[in-house]
Write a protein that holds these residues in place. Structure first.
Motif, short mmCIF file in Angstrom:
data_model
loop_
_atom_site.label_atom_id
_atom_site.label_comp_id
_atom_site.label_asym_id
_atom_site.label_seq_id
_atom_site.Cartn_x
_atom_site.Cartn_y
_atom_site.Cartn_z
N TYR A 198 0.75 -0.95 0.07
CA TYR A 198 -0.07 -0.03 0.13
C TYR A 198 0.94 1.25 0.10
O TYR A 198 1.89 1.38 0.76
CB TYR A 198 -0.99 -0.01 1.27
CG TYR A 198 -1.94 1.29 1.22
CD1 TYR A 198 -3.03 1.14 0.53
CD2 TYR A 198 -1.40 2.41 2.04
CE1 TYR A 198 -4.05 2.24 0.53
CE2 TYR A 198 -2.32 3.43 1.86
CZ TYR A 198 -3.45 3.38 1.38
OH TYR A 198 -4.27 4.42 1.37
N GLY A 199 0.55 2.15 -0.94
CA GLY A 199 1.47 3.32 -1.03
C GLY A 199 2.62 3.45 -2.16
O GLY A 199 3.28 4.28 -2.47
N ARG A 200 2.74 2.00 -2.83
CA ARG A 200 3.77 1.97 -3.89
C ARG A 200 3.29 2.74 -5.00
O ARG A 200 4.25 3.44 -5.60
CB ARG A 200 4.02 0.45 -3.94
CG ARG A 200 5.23 0.03 -4.98
CD ARG A 200 6.49 0.74 -4.52
NE ARG A 200 7.28 -0.31 -3.97
CZ ARG A 200 8.43 0.09 -3.52
NH1 ARG A 200 9.16 1.20 -4.00
NH2 ARG A 200 9.49 -0.96 -2.95
N ARG A 390 -2.65 -7.24 11.35
CA ARG A 390 -1.12 -6.54 10.77
C ARG A 390 -0.13 -7.05 11.61
O ARG A 390 0.91 -7.69 11.14
CB ARG A 390 -0.84 -5.05 10.88
CG ARG A 390 0.21 -4.70 10.25
CD ARG A 390 0.19 -3.12 10.26
NE ARG A 390 1.60 -2.62 9.86
CZ ARG A 390 2.18 -2.72 8.65
NH1 ARG A 390 1.35 -2.89 7.59
NH2 ARG A 390 3.31 -2.10 8.35
N ARG A 391 -0.50 -7.24 13.12
CA ARG A 391 0.33 -7.71 14.07
C ARG A 391 0.57 -9.08 13.83
O ARG A 391 1.83 -9.66 13.85
CB ARG A 391 -0.12 -7.53 15.48
CG ARG A 391 0.84 -7.18 16.30
CD ARG A 391 -0.04 -6.96 17.80
NE ARG A 391 -0.44 -5.59 17.91
CZ ARG A 391 -1.18 -5.31 18.87
NH1 ARG A 391 -1.61 -6.04 19.86
NH2 ARG A 391 -1.48 -3.67 19.01
N ASP A 392 -0.21 -9.95 13.11
CA ASP A 392 0.10 -11.40 12.98
C ASP A 392 1.35 -11.47 11.97
O ASP A 392 2.03 -12.35 12.04
CB ASP A 392 -1.16 -12.09 12.32
CG ASP A 392 -2.35 -12.39 13.65
OD1 ASP A 392 -1.99 -12.36 14.51
OD2 ASP A 392 -3.04 -12.99 13.01
N PHE A 393 1.14 -10.62 11.01
CA PHE A 393 2.36 -10.71 9.89
C PHE A 393 3.59 -10.39 10.38
O PHE A 393 4.52 -10.84 9.99
CB PHE A 393 1.62 -9.82 8.81
CG PHE A 393 0.55 -10.58 7.75
CD1 PHE A 393 1.23 -11.52 6.77
CD2 PHE A 393 -0.58 -10.46 7.69
CE1 PHE A 393 0.27 -12.36 5.96
CE2 PHE A 393 -1.48 -10.98 7.04
CZ PHE A 393 -0.98 -11.85 6.07
N GLU A 394 3.42 -9.23 11.09
CA GLU A 394 4.61 -8.58 11.78
C GLU A 394 5.46 -9.67 12.66
O GLU A 394 6.73 -9.94 12.45
CB GLU A 394 4.48 -7.37 12.54
CG GLU A 394 4.28 -6.07 11.79
CD GLU A 394 3.72 -5.17 12.50
OE1 GLU A 394 3.51 -3.96 11.87
OE2 GLU A 394 3.34 -5.28 13.68
N THR A 395 4.83 -10.40 13.46
CA THR A 395 5.35 -11.58 13.88
C THR A 395 5.86 -12.45 13.16
O THR A 395 7.18 -13.08 13.31
CB THR A 395 4.35 -11.99 14.99
OG1 THR A 395 3.81 -11.07 15.80
CG2 THR A 395 4.85 -12.93 15.97
N ALA A 438 -3.44 -5.82 5.85
CA ALA A 438 -2.19 -5.36 6.33
C ALA A 438 -1.20 -4.63 5.55
O ALA A 438 -0.13 -4.45 5.89
CB ALA A 438 -1.41 -6.80 6.77
N GLY A 439 -1.50 -4.05 4.40
CA GLY A 439 -0.94 -3.37 3.26
C GLY A 439 0.29 -3.96 2.70
O GLY A 439 0.94 -3.16 2.09
N SER B 54 -3.52 4.09 9.97
CA SER B 54 -2.76 3.99 8.69
C SER B 54 -2.00 2.73 8.57
O SER B 54 -1.46 2.23 9.44
CB SER B 54 -1.88 5.21 8.87
OG SER B 54 -0.91 5.19 7.84
N VAL B 55 -2.54 2.13 7.34
CA VAL B 55 -1.85 0.81 7.27
C VAL B 55 -0.32 0.80 7.15
O VAL B 55 0.19 -0.32 7.57
CB VAL B 55 -2.29 0.22 6.00
CG1 VAL B 55 -2.12 0.66 4.60
CG2 VAL B 55 -2.22 -1.37 6.06
#
Lengths: 491, 95
Positions: A198-200, A390-395, A438-439, B54-55
């Protein structure tokens, strides 16, 4: 007339050698498009503009230019605003809308010398997983089940993009992905697609569906081609404050196919309720990545099952806000009014006539979950669940470099086969939607054929801004999967 | 929480989408189905969890507060279903 090149990389090299011209390539594509109206992939063909752009590319080459995309003919999803060319997001409510501006992503592609062939079919406002909900009528996949003439969906929402690439009507296409709309159609049509971080890519000039989830990306024949296209679509844009000021690397240069020292995660939760065919392909995919040198690691993404319901609060909420602009005043359709109708009747009639059933449903669900008294119970809770996802993926990314999953629960289905209960269609996106929440970037790579003769894809998930490494893992998978099946030409 | 026809009618009005009386029952059923399905989020323990705003962790960039575009009235009006004398035209709003 068949195309003188089958991939963007081949076309680039052939153009550089002078084997053919951009004009040759473009005329071949236009002729293929003209013969493929049964697919309903292209909804607007910009033949004159394409020839002009191809000639300009040939002249630029004669004067010494030679970028990767110079003279490469591509299609554009109808969600992208293209200056002077009808852009309707496949909706009646944008009937006849001709943007007086160009989206940043397409402007970048044209500045790189790419040639615009026309606009591609999609689900209305990118809300759907089959490209059946389009004002232009459904798009049909070039693929058919073995010994069966039932028309098959190309997936969605970027179904026109995937079908056009699979049927070789264009060498690549722009697409967008809010919950799986690049990856699922790519997998259904046996081609390759990447949803970047996201944001690319800038979202400016792309008709908005759910702004915190929407992201543009390419669909093309193979990993190298999407790497080439993405480089010329990505980058910071002052007109989109969420587009990141991060350098865009040469993604193609990262393609070595060597995964030694890399760790690939297999999330246990994605196996839940999976069909045996998809499960077997997933296991084979893990073996292929191991063969490329990677270590395969079991991981857990515990909040996976809550991703779909969280999405179906957040996305409709954002959609109800974004789509408030379609009021029959500034552009598109306005309903005929009865004597005495005021401005409220104008809004209500216009929006009832202009939006299709799925769009109406999502706008109303979004309106409900944001309405007084329900905001905390629905929207706020969904945004908290999103933090947990998102936290799941970060872990997980603390222990692995990439994650391998299926793209969708099974192969493509027939047109009209998934109707009635809207939730059944939503379940198509169960493996792809987590990435949007999760972006994260994800690639769909064709990896096998189902028992009934349709393509099956695998998804690799990367770290934020790690598209180069992600594409390299996809390249290793592609080399070993050796997917070479083609739809038999019936159109 | 389940949706009844009166709630569906109210939501449709808030969303500014007219719904005919004979479509109301199906709409009610569909909204109820979707909202019943998302109800499973109530099972998640979200105690102490910050809602995502914000993602990608980034602060929004600032720019000079300056006019950078404009003076394109005709372009702005070009797609209007009803534009007159340089304005968007709508049915009478003020009584």
């Amino acid at each position: 007339m068949t195309l003188p090149a089958t991939t963007i990389a081949q076309a680039r090299d052939g153009l550089r050698r002078g084997d053919f011209t951009a004009r040759d390539l473009t005329e071949a594509c236009l002729s293929e498009i003209g013969a493929a109206s049964a697919l309903n992939a292209f909804t607007t063909v910009t033949a004159e503009r394409a020839i002009d752009m191809a000639d300009a590319a040939d002249r630029a080459r004669a004067s010494g230019e030679g970028g990767d995309l110079l003279g490469i003919p591509i299609g554009v999803k109808d969600l992208f605003c293209t200056e002077g060319v009808r852009s309707q997001a496949a909706s009646r409510i944008l009937d006849g809308f001709v943007p007086p501006y160009e989206s940043t992503v397409t402007a970048k592609l044209w500045a790189s010398g790419a040639v615009m062939l026309g606009k591609l079919n999609m689900d209305e406002f990118a809300m759907g997983s089959s490209t059946e909900s389009s004002v232009y009528g459904p798009c049909v996949s070039p693929w058919r089940r073995t010994g069966d003439e039932t028309p098959i969906v190309p997936g969605g929402s970027s179904g026109g993009s995937a079908a056009a690439v699979a049927a070789r009507l264009c060498l690549g296409a722009t697409a967008t992905d809010t919950g799986g709309s690049i990856r699922q159609p790519a997998a259904f049509c046996g081609v390759t697609g990447i949803k970047p971080t996201y944001g690319r890519c800038s979202r400016w000039g792309i008709v908005a569906y759910a702004s915190s989830l929407d992201q543009a990306g390419p669909i093309a024949r193979d990993v190298r081609d999407v790497a080439i296209l993405l480089r010329h679509m990505a980058g910071h844009d002052p007109k989109d404050s969420t587009s990141a000021a991060i350098d865009v690397p040469d993604f193609e240069a990262a393609l070595t196919g060597d995964l030694r020292g890399k760790r690939i995660g297999i999330p246990a939760e994605y196996a839940e309720g999976l069909g045996e065919e998809t499960a077997a392909l997933w296991r084979k995919g893990a073996e292929m990545l191991r063969d490329a040198g990677a270590e395969i690691v079991d991981i857990s993404l515990p909040h996976t099952k809550y991703a779909l319901p969280a999405y179906y609060i957040i996305a409709p909420a954002e959609a109800s806000s974004n789509l408030a602009r379609y009021d029959g005043v500034r552009y598109g359709h306005r309903a005929p009014l009865d004597q005495g109708d005021g401005v409220t009747e104008m809004y209500e009639k216009t929006r009832a006539e202009g939006f299709g059933p799925e769009v109406r449903r999502r706008v109303m669900v979004g309106t409900y979950v944001l309405s007084a008294g329900y905001y905390d119970a629905y929207y706020l809770r969904a945004q908290k669940v999103r933090t947990l996802i998102r936290r799941d993926f970060e872990t997980a990314f603390g222990a692995v470099d990439a994650i391998l999953t299926p793209v969708s629960p099974g192969p493509a289905f027939g047109i009209g086969e998934v109707t009635g209960d809207p939730v059944q269609m939503y379940l198509q996106d169960v493996f792809s939607i987590t990435l949007n929440l999760a972006g994260l970037p994800g690639v769909a790579v064709p990896a096998g054929i189902s028992a009934n003769g349709l393509p099956l894809g695998l998804q690799i998930v990367g770290k934020p801004w790690g598209e180069a490494e992600l594409l390299n893992a996809a390249y290793a998978l592609e080399q070993r999967a050796g997917f070479a099946a083609e739809p038999e030409r019936w159109w | 929480m389940s949706i009844d026809a009166a709630t569906a009618r109210k939501v449709a009005h808030l969303a500014r989408i007219s719904v005919a009386e004979d479509e109301l029952e199906q709409l009610t059923r569909e909204l109820d189905g979707i909202l019943g399905w998302v109800e499973q989020l109530q099972q998640v323990d979200v105690e102490g969890v910050e809602p995502m705003t914000s993602v990608t962790p980034m602060s929004l960039p600032r720019r000079e507060d300056a006019v950078t575009d404009g003076g394109i009235r005709d372009k702005v009006l070009a797609n209007a279903p009803d534009a007159r004398e340089g304005f968007f035209a709508v049915p009478k709003v003020v009584e």
